[in-house]
Design an enzyme around this catalytic site. Structure first.
Site, short mmCIF file in Angstrom:
data_model
loop_
_atom_site.label_atom_id
_atom_site.label_comp_id
_atom_site.label_asym_id
_atom_site.label_seq_id
_atom_site.Cartn_x
_atom_site.Cartn_y
_atom_site.Cartn_z
N HIS A 36 0.86 -1.20 0.00
CA HIS A 36 0.00 0.00 0.00
C HIS A 36 0.89 1.24 0.00
CE1 HIS A 36 -2.88 2.91 1.48
NE2 HIS A 36 -3.80 2.02 1.72
N GLU A 41 -0.97 1.40 -5.31
CA GLU A 41 -0.70 0.19 -4.53
C GLU A 41 -0.64 -1.02 -5.46
OE1 GLU A 41 -3.81 0.11 -1.52
OE2 GLU A 41 -4.03 2.27 -1.72
C1 BG6 Z 1 -6.92 2.06 0.38
C2 BG6 Z 1 -8.38 1.74 0.27
O1 BG6 Z 1 -6.18 0.98 -0.08
O2 BG6 Z 1 -6.61 2.29 1.75
C3 BG6 Z 1 -9.19 2.89 0.86
O3 BG6 Z 1 -8.71 1.53 -1.09
C4 BG6 Z 1 -8.76 3.17 2.29
O4 BG6 Z 1 -10.58 2.57 0.82
C5 BG6 Z 1 -7.25 3.40 2.31
O5 BG6 Z 1 -9.45 4.30 2.77
C6 BG6 Z 1 -6.69 3.67 3.70
O6 BG6 Z 1 -7.02 2.67 4.57
P1 BG6 Z 1 -6.58 2.76 6.09
O7 BG6 Z 1 -7.13 1.55 6.77
O8 BG6 Z 1 -5.08 2.75 6.10
O9 BG6 Z 1 -7.15 4.04 6.61
#
Ligand code: BG6
Length: 279
Positions: free
Chosen positions: A147, A251
């Site tokens: 991510h 990502e």
């Molecule tokens: C992304 C998702 O990968 O991560 C989003 O597609 C999400 O929907 C984002 O808001 C952040 O997620 P988190 O759990 O780190 O706040």
């Protein structure tokens, strides 16, 4: 290279190479910093990120596993790999001057026979590879995703190229299936999409920093593009209200329809290679 106390007292590695500097937290095996000398950081890390045990770090490269998002019946968003403490197996300086860091998430009650290995190579580029091996005697289903938060100068002057014609699931519209018509994706509001069947590299063009970031990958069928924009940025406690302007997530993983189905004994290798060029 020694493990030192990073922010919040969490164990962290600092790495220097002739070309670059990096930081890796053992919590989540999170690469939180990668910077080529003379350039702004390639990875974005929120100034408001929490550095607390069992809390995800907001920025760098959180490892999403074994599920993406919050599937039905799950309470923890994006799985547990990003908040567990990984073991440091080895830090090795290689003959070409790059540094290889090997981290491991051993099998646990949650993952009886599916240990994870993570290899981070810091050099002229940043390479990370997540290896999942199914040592169980039955098929193992999971999702994974690196991510990656990238630093940009101004999101309004950013475009992401390489996804034209591709089908995606729009997470802002109940994961409705759509097709990307644009040759360059631009940002004028919140974007949250899972691009399917995209094993190829994409590029982030950043006119403000006059830089192109190449996001190359192997073993990844999905590309997620995310920017929270104004309202979501305000709603996130661990993210400054204005930071959406200076980041974009591109990502690399295997999510939703591209989830992994590993047969007994099978392994998956998900590799990310980040490089940049100025213009
Ligand atoms: C992304 C998702 O990968 O991560 C989003 O597609 C999400 O929907 C984002 O808001 C952040 O997620 P988190 O759990 O780190 O706040």
């Amino acid at each position: 290279m020694h493990v030192i106390n990073g922010r919040g007292g969490l164990p962290m590695l600092q790495i220097q190479t002739p070309w670059s500097a990096a930081e890796i937290y053992l919590q989540g095996a999170s690469v939180t910093h990668f910077q080529l000398h003379g350039e702004p950081p390639l990875l974005f890390l929120s100034e408001q990120s929490r550095f607390e045990k069992e809390a995800p770090i907001r920025g760098g490269i959180p490892i999403i596993f074994p599920w993406f998002g919050k599937p039905e019946g799950r309470t923890l968003q994006h799985g547990f790999a990003r908040i567990r403490n990984w073991e440091l197996v080895e830090v090795r300086k290689q003959t070409d001057g790059s540094v290889l860091v090997h981290l491991s998430l051993p099998a646990s009650a949650e993952l009886l026979a599916v240990p994870l290995e993570y290899y981070v190579t810091v050099g002229r580029t940043l390479m990370t590879e997540l290896v999942i091996t199914n040592f169980s005697d039955r098929e193992f289903h999971c999702e994974n995703c690196l991510h990656t938060y990238f630093t940009v100068g101004d999101i309004k002057q950013v475009s992401v190229a390489g996804l034209q014609g591709v089908e995606y699931l729009d997470s802002l519209d109940g994961r409705t299936r759509k097709q990307e018509m644009e040759n360059a994706i631009r940002f004028t509001g919140e974007v949250d999409r899972v691009y399917l069947n995209t094993p190829h590299a994409v590029e982030i063009h950043d006119a403000a920093l006059r830089r192109v970031i190449q996001v190359a990958k192997e073993g990844s069928a999905s590309t997620v593009v995310w920017n929270p924009w104004i309202a979501k940025a305000k709603a996130m406690a661990d993210f400054d209200d204005s930071e959406y302007q200076r980041m974009v997530c591109v990502e690399s993983g295997n999510c939703t329809e591209n989830a992994l189905h590993l047969a007994a004994g099978q392994e998956s290798r998900l590799k990310l290679i980040v490089s940049s060029a100025s213009f």
